[in-house]
Design a protein around this motif. Structure first.
Motif, PDB file in Angstrom:
ATOM      1  N   PHE A 126       0.847  -1.189   0.000  1.00 17.16           N
ATOM      2  CA  PHE A 126       0.000   0.000   0.000  1.00 17.16           C
ATOM      3  C   PHE A 126       0.877   1.232   0.000  1.00 17.16           C
ATOM      4  O   PHE A 126       1.742   1.378   0.893  1.00 17.16           O
ATOM      5  CB  PHE A 126      -0.869  -0.058   1.255  1.00 17.16           C
ATOM      6  CG  PHE A 126      -1.746   1.123   1.519  1.00 17.16           C
ATOM      7  CD1 PHE A 126      -1.238   2.277   2.117  1.00 17.16           C
ATOM      8  CD2 PHE A 126      -3.096   1.074   1.230  1.00 17.16           C
ATOM      9  CE1 PHE A 126      -2.047   3.355   2.400  1.00 17.16           C
ATOM     10  CE2 PHE A 126      -3.929   2.147   1.523  1.00 17.16           C
ATOM     11  CZ  PHE A 126      -3.408   3.289   2.111  1.00 17.16           C
ATOM     12  N   SER A 127       0.675   2.104  -0.961  1.00 20.16           N
ATOM     13  CA  SER A 127       1.397   3.377  -1.004  1.00 20.16           C
ATOM     14  C   SER A 127       0.416   4.493  -0.733  1.00 20.16           C
ATOM     15  O   SER A 127      -0.517   4.713  -1.513  1.00 20.16           O
ATOM     16  CB  SER A 127       2.050   3.570  -2.377  1.00 20.16           C
ATOM     17  OG  SER A 127       3.021   2.583  -2.617  1.00 20.16           O
ATOM     18  N   GLY A 128       0.600   5.176   0.382  1.00 21.39           N
ATOM     19  CA  GLY A 128      -0.306   6.235   0.791  1.00 21.39           C
ATOM     20  C   GLY A 128      -0.210   6.414   2.289  1.00 21.39           C
ATOM     21  O   GLY A 128       0.658   5.853   2.943  1.00 21.39           O
ATOM     22  N   ARG A 129      -1.128   7.194   2.827  1.00 23.92           N
ATOM     23  CA  ARG A 129      -1.100   7.475   4.254  1.00 23.92           C
ATOM     24  C   ARG A 129      -2.162   6.672   4.997  1.00 23.92           C
ATOM     25  O   ARG A 129      -3.178   6.286   4.427  1.00 23.92           O
ATOM     26  CB  ARG A 129      -1.338   8.969   4.473  1.00 23.92           C
ATOM     27  CG  ARG A 129      -0.283   9.852   3.838  1.00 23.92           C
ATOM     28  CD  ARG A 129      -0.572  11.314   4.083  1.00 23.92           C
ATOM     29  NE  ARG A 129      -0.505  11.654   5.501  1.00 23.92           N
ATOM     30  CZ  ARG A 129      -0.729  12.871   5.978  1.00 23.92           C
ATOM     31  NH1 ARG A 129      -1.076  13.849   5.170  1.00 23.92           N
ATOM     32  NH2 ARG A 129      -0.635  13.104   7.276  1.00 23.92           N
ATOM     33  N   ASN A 130      -1.897   6.482   6.276  1.00 25.70           N
ATOM     34  CA  ASN A 130      -2.893   5.918   7.194  1.00 25.70           C
ATOM     35  C   ASN A 130      -3.348   4.517   6.795  1.00 25.70           C
ATOM     36  O   ASN A 130      -4.547   4.192   6.891  1.00 25.70           O
ATOM     37  CB  ASN A 130      -4.106   6.845   7.281  1.00 25.70           C
ATOM     38  CG  ASN A 130      -3.728   8.239   7.753  1.00 25.70           C
ATOM     39  OD1 ASN A 130      -2.904   8.405   8.665  1.00 25.70           O
ATOM     40  ND2 ASN A 130      -4.318   9.243   7.126  1.00 25.70           N
TER      41      ASN A 130
END
Length: 125
Positions: free
Chosen positions: A23-27
């Motif tokens: 997963f590439s992204g935040r949170n």
């Protein structure tokens, strides 16, 4: 958000594979994550899902007891350990991420907001 699935391949019946989805992204820990699959000529179907904390999982009846979904929130990765593979498990496997967390819709495609590109799993008899 971007999802990258990997780990597919060709395996004999009875064998094992472990799929990964990065997963590439935040949170990441706030997303429920799911695995779906699509066999040739068939609709895409639910395989497994896991809550953001990792404490709750859900499986399709067809894979229960053979597949295990897990996640490592420190690595932004969700896994699908597939054991006792059968030719009927042959499909393209997709990971997906849902922003709204865990509810009864985790088995439905429309629950998920982001999808990976898919990884091919082929089980020979």
């Amino acid at each position: 958000v971007q999802l990258q699935a990997s780990g597919g391949g060709l395996v004999q019946a009875g064998g094992s594979l472990r799929l990964s989805c990065t997963f590439s992204g935040r949170n990441f820990r706030t997303y429920a994550m799911g695995w779906f699959r699509q066999a040739p000529g068939k609709e895409r179907e639910f395989v497994a899902a896991i809550i953001g904390s990792g404490g709750i999982t859900h499986y399709a009846d067809s894979v229960k007891g053979r597949f295990t979904i897990s996640r490592d929130n420190a690595k932004n990765t969700v896994y699908l350990q597939m054991n006792s593979l059968e030719p009927e498990d042959t499909a393209v496997y997709y990971c997906a991420a849902a922003t709204e967390g865990w509810d009864y819709r985790v088995v439905r495609e429309d629950k998920y907001d982001y999808w990976g590109q898919g990884t091919q799993v082929t089980v020979s008899s």
